[in-house]
Scaffold this active site. Structure first.
Site, PDB file in Angstrom:
ATOM      1  N   HIS A  16     -14.460  67.169  60.956  1.00 46.58           N
ATOM      2  CA  HIS A  16     -15.179  66.807  60.525  1.00 46.58           C
ATOM      3  C   HIS A  16     -14.726  64.806  60.118  1.00 46.58           C
ATOM      4  O   HIS A  16     -14.282  64.964  60.181  1.00 46.58           O
ATOM      5  CB  HIS A  16     -15.764  66.833  59.010  1.00 46.58           C
ATOM      6  CG  HIS A  16     -16.888  65.706  58.421  1.00 46.58           C
ATOM      7  ND1 HIS A  16     -16.434  65.326  56.802  1.00 46.58           N
ATOM      8  CD2 HIS A  16     -18.249  65.702  59.049  1.00 46.58           C
ATOM      9  CE1 HIS A  16     -17.592  64.789  56.793  1.00 46.58           C
ATOM     10  NE2 HIS A  16     -18.029  63.806  57.325  1.00 46.58           N
ATOM     11  N   SER A  27     -21.469  67.200  58.108  1.00 45.96           N
ATOM     12  CA  SER A  27     -21.211  66.625  56.920  1.00 45.96           C
ATOM     13  C   SER A  27     -21.503  67.659  55.917  1.00 45.96           C
ATOM     14  O   SER A  27     -21.019  67.267  54.732  1.00 45.96           O
ATOM     15  CB  SER A  27     -21.371  65.038  56.962  1.00 45.96           C
ATOM     16  OG  SER A  27     -23.028  65.118  57.213  1.00 45.96           O
ATOM     17  N   ASN A  66     -17.917  64.937  50.822  1.00 50.25           N
ATOM     18  CA  ASN A  66     -19.491  64.263  51.135  1.00 50.25           C
ATOM     19  C   ASN A  66     -20.059  65.072  49.239  1.00 50.25           C
ATOM     20  O   ASN A  66     -21.062  64.596  48.652  1.00 50.25           O
ATOM     21  CB  ASN A  66     -20.577  65.241  51.937  1.00 50.25           C
ATOM     22  CG  ASN A  66     -20.649  63.621  53.137  1.00 50.25           C
ATOM     23  OD1 ASN A  66     -20.057  62.767  52.664  1.00 50.25           O
ATOM     24  ND2 ASN A  66     -20.238  64.093  54.251  1.00 50.25           N
ATOM     25  N   GLU A  71     -11.891  66.444  58.545  1.00 51.21           N
ATOM     26  CA  GLU A  71     -11.676  67.260  57.701  1.00 51.21           C
ATOM     27  C   GLU A  71     -12.158  68.599  58.286  1.00 51.21           C
ATOM     28  O   GLU A  71     -12.596  68.091  59.396  1.00 51.21           O
ATOM     29  CB  GLU A  71     -13.129  66.835  56.620  1.00 51.21           C
ATOM     30  CG  GLU A  71     -12.210  67.251  54.781  1.00 51.21           C
ATOM     31  CD  GLU A  71     -13.898  67.430  54.603  1.00 51.21           C
ATOM     32  OE1 GLU A  71     -14.691  66.574  54.782  1.00 51.21           O
ATOM     33  OE2 GLU A  71     -14.194  67.566  53.002  1.00 51.21           O
TER      34      GLU A  71
HETATM   35  N1  CAA Z   1     -16.167  50.455  65.178  1.00 50.38           N
HETATM   36  C1  CAA Z   1     -14.431  50.427  65.328  1.00 50.38           C
HETATM   37  N2  CAA Z   1     -13.986  49.503  64.784  1.00 50.38           N
HETATM   38  C2  CAA Z   1     -14.057  48.502  63.650  1.00 50.38           C
HETATM   39  C3  CAA Z   1     -15.790  49.617  63.444  1.00 50.38           C
HETATM   40  C4  CAA Z   1     -16.352  49.612  64.074  1.00 50.38           C
HETATM   41  N3  CAA Z   1     -17.794  50.469  63.454  1.00 50.38           N
HETATM   42  N4  CAA Z   1     -15.541  48.759  62.155  1.00 50.38           N
HETATM   43  C5  CAA Z   1     -14.795  47.593  61.709  1.00 50.38           C
HETATM   44  N5  CAA Z   1     -14.152  47.583  63.029  1.00 50.38           N
HETATM   45  C6  CAA Z   1     -12.366  46.772  63.107  1.00 50.38           C
HETATM   46  C7  CAA Z   1     -12.666  45.955  62.882  1.00 50.38           C
HETATM   47  O1  CAA Z   1     -12.105  45.731  64.308  1.00 50.38           O
HETATM   48  C8  CAA Z   1     -10.546  45.816  62.480  1.00 50.38           C
HETATM   49  O2  CAA Z   1     -10.109  46.076  63.501  1.00 50.38           O
HETATM   50  P1  CAA Z   1      -8.608  45.094  63.395  1.00 50.38           P
HETATM   51  O3  CAA Z   1      -7.287  45.654  62.049  1.00 50.38           O
HETATM   52  O4  CAA Z   1      -7.781  45.307  64.725  1.00 50.38           O
HETATM   53  O5  CAA Z   1      -9.153  43.777  63.738  1.00 50.38           O
HETATM   54  C9  CAA Z   1     -10.861  46.441  60.884  1.00 50.38           C
HETATM   55  O6  CAA Z   1     -11.815  47.592  61.960  1.00 50.38           O
HETATM   56  C10 CAA Z   1     -11.328  45.759  59.773  1.00 50.38           C
HETATM   57  O7  CAA Z   1     -13.176  45.825  60.233  1.00 50.38           O
HETATM   58  P2  CAA Z   1     -13.225  44.097  59.448  1.00 50.38           P
HETATM   59  O8  CAA Z   1     -11.876  42.921  58.908  1.00 50.38           O
HETATM   60  O9  CAA Z   1     -14.325  43.746  60.251  1.00 50.38           O
HETATM   61  O10 CAA Z   1     -14.195  44.858  58.308  1.00 50.38           O
HETATM   62  P3  CAA Z   1     -13.624  45.597  57.222  1.00 50.38           P
HETATM   63  O11 CAA Z   1     -11.821  45.119  56.754  1.00 50.38           O
HETATM   64  O12 CAA Z   1     -14.489  45.500  55.972  1.00 50.38           O
HETATM   65  O13 CAA Z   1     -13.899  47.144  57.335  1.00 50.38           O
HETATM   66  C11 CAA Z   1     -14.409  49.037  57.658  1.00 50.38           C
HETATM   67  C12 CAA Z   1     -14.281  47.360  57.527  1.00 50.38           C
HETATM   68  C13 CAA Z   1     -13.237  49.755  57.981  1.00 50.38           C
HETATM   69  C14 CAA Z   1     -15.656  49.962  57.563  1.00 50.38           C
HETATM   70  C15 CAA Z   1     -14.411  49.454  55.737  1.00 50.38           C
HETATM   71  O14 CAA Z   1     -15.037  48.244  54.820  1.00 50.38           O
HETATM   72  C16 CAA Z   1     -14.019  50.450  55.382  1.00 50.38           C
HETATM   73  O15 CAA Z   1     -13.486  51.225  55.424  1.00 50.38           O
HETATM   74  N6  CAA Z   1     -15.484  50.813  54.403  1.00 50.38           N
HETATM   75  C17 CAA Z   1     -15.591  51.829  54.089  1.00 50.38           C
HETATM   76  C18 CAA Z   1     -15.662  53.166  54.796  1.00 50.38           C
HETATM   77  C19 CAA Z   1     -15.885  54.153  54.525  1.00 50.38           C
HETATM   78  O16 CAA Z   1     -16.043  54.769  53.089  1.00 50.38           O
HETATM   79  N7  CAA Z   1     -16.267  55.681  55.759  1.00 50.38           N
HETATM   80  C20 CAA Z   1     -16.608  57.364  55.274  1.00 50.38           C
HETATM   81  C21 CAA Z   1     -18.062  57.227  55.177  1.00 50.38           C
HETATM   82  S1  CAA Z   1     -18.925  58.609  54.911  1.00 50.38           S
HETATM   83  C22 CAA Z   1     -18.248  60.083  56.216  1.00 50.38           C
HETATM   84  O17 CAA Z   1     -18.346  58.713  57.516  1.00 50.38           O
HETATM   85  C23 CAA Z   1     -18.566  61.125  56.160  1.00 50.38           C
HETATM   86  C24 CAA Z   1     -19.985  61.570  56.039  1.00 50.38           C
HETATM   87  O18 CAA Z   1     -20.076  62.478  56.554  1.00 50.38           O
HETATM   88  C25 CAA Z   1     -21.235  60.767  55.925  1.00 50.38           C
END
Ligand code: CAA
Length: 283
Positions: A140, A119, A190, A152
């Site tokens: 990424h 990351s 990031n 990315e």
């Molecule tokens: N694995 C697989 N599928 C998942 C999941 C997981 N861990 N968490 C949620 N889902 C799926 C659900 O099953 C649901 O699917 P359907 O549409 O088919 O029903 C969908 O995603 C939406 O989930 P929820 O309704 O339970 O919850 P939500 O709408 O609040 O979404 C979330 C959850 C997708 C996590 C959303 O809150 C989100 O996008 N959060 C931000 C995530 C983010 O910013 N990620 C980047 C982090 S930074 C990074 O990763 C890089 C790094 O280097 C640190």
């Protein structure tokens, strides 16, 4: 070069997500970790997510079985001798990643591309551990991998056009949208996201707001799907701290200094969802 067998190093939350999307795209996948317990935990997570897709009618049971049938598990890095393309998604720790790349360079066939899901660690530094820097690249993924649309793609100084094109094409094959970032600490994602999370931790540290109020402001005021503190818990506070350290050291700029409260939580083992406690508690 056609990629048929895709290796993933690390079966944690990023690794098992990457293995899942690669297997869903039709590739043969080898998912490796240091202990069978870790690999089985990763595989169980994939099964759980695929089963949820079957329940929702998004996938048939036959498709689920076919996807699982394409994932081979491994606890021996030497199994990567069969891979055309390997993505390393091990812990965000330089010496560990360096050792993995030195080992992969010795094990993998000459044509194999070695990608890292780092990351924030510079790709050039990882590439220099190998004798094939032209075949080393950053790929990424975002967490949760099956849901997030972005990959990315980061080329090091020596990365070849062919390596770049194959990586870009794989991201598209996985149903993702690739975006290119240059090889500077934190790349794009990031460099922008982590200082925001770190600032949210400073707000908590300085008592500007409670954890709930800080997250509510960003969720409802900026339409973010989740608040920065809840997101930090999802990513892992150790990973957040490691990225801030990389930005701080990489740019020698005090604006990236990690919040002491973030460090304190990590030192206490409050790493977020994975340990049941971070800024929030999880059962
Ligand atoms: N694995 C697989 N599928 C998942 C999941 C997981 N861990 N968490 C949620 N889902 C799926 C659900 O099953 C649901 O699917 P359907 O549409 O088919 O029903 C969908 O995603 C939406 O989930 P929820 O309704 O339970 O919850 P939500 O709408 O609040 O979404 C979330 C959850 C997708 C996590 C959303 O809150 C989100 O996008 N959060 C931000 C995530 C983010 O910013 N990620 C980047 C982090 S930074 C990074 O990763 C890089 C790094 O280097 C640190």
């Amino acid at each position: 070069m056609e990629v048929k067998t895709f290796g993933v190093i690390g079966a944690g939350q990023m690794g098992n997500g990457i293995a899942q999307v690669a297997a869903m795209s039709g590739l043969q996948v080898i998912m490796n970790d240091i202990k069978d317990e870790f690999v089985q935990r990763g595989l169980n997570n994939i099964k759980k997510i695929l089963a949820r897709n079957v329940d929702k009618g998004k996938m048939s049971q036959e498709e689920m079985d076919a996807v699982l049938g394409r994932i081979k598990t491994s606890v021996d890095l030497k199994d990567m001798a069969a891979a055309d393309y390997v993505v390393e998604a091990a812990t965000e720790n330089e010496p560990i990643k360096f050792q993995i790349f030195r080992d992969l360079d010795a094990i993998c066939p000459e044509h194999a591309i070695l990608a890292t899901n780092t990351s924030s660690i510079p790709i050039g530094r990882i590439a220099s551990q190998t004798k094939r820097p032209e075949k080393v690249i950053g790929m990424h993924f975002m967490n949760p991998v099956p849901v997030m649309k972005l990959v990315e793609v980061i080329r090091g100084l020596a990365t070849s056009d062919e390596t770049f094109k194959i990586t870009w094409g794989l991201a598209e094959k996985f149903g993702k949208t690739p975006a290119e970032a240059q090889d500077y600490p934190g790349f794009i994602a990031n460099r922008i996201l982590m200082p925001m999370i770190n600032e949210a931790v400073y707000c908590l540290y300085h008592g500007v707001g409670t954890r709930e109020d800080i997250d509510t402001v960003m969720k409802l005021g900026m339409n973010h799907p989740m608040g920065p503190l809840a997101l930090a818990d999802l990513i892992g506070l150790d990973t957040c701290l490691a990225i801030m350290e990389t930005l701080y050291q990489g740019f020698c700029d005090s604006k990236y200094r990690p919040c002491p409260l973030l460090r304190k939580y990590v030192e206490a083992g409050w790493l977020g969802r994975k340990t049941g406690r971070g800024f929030y508690e999880y059962s």
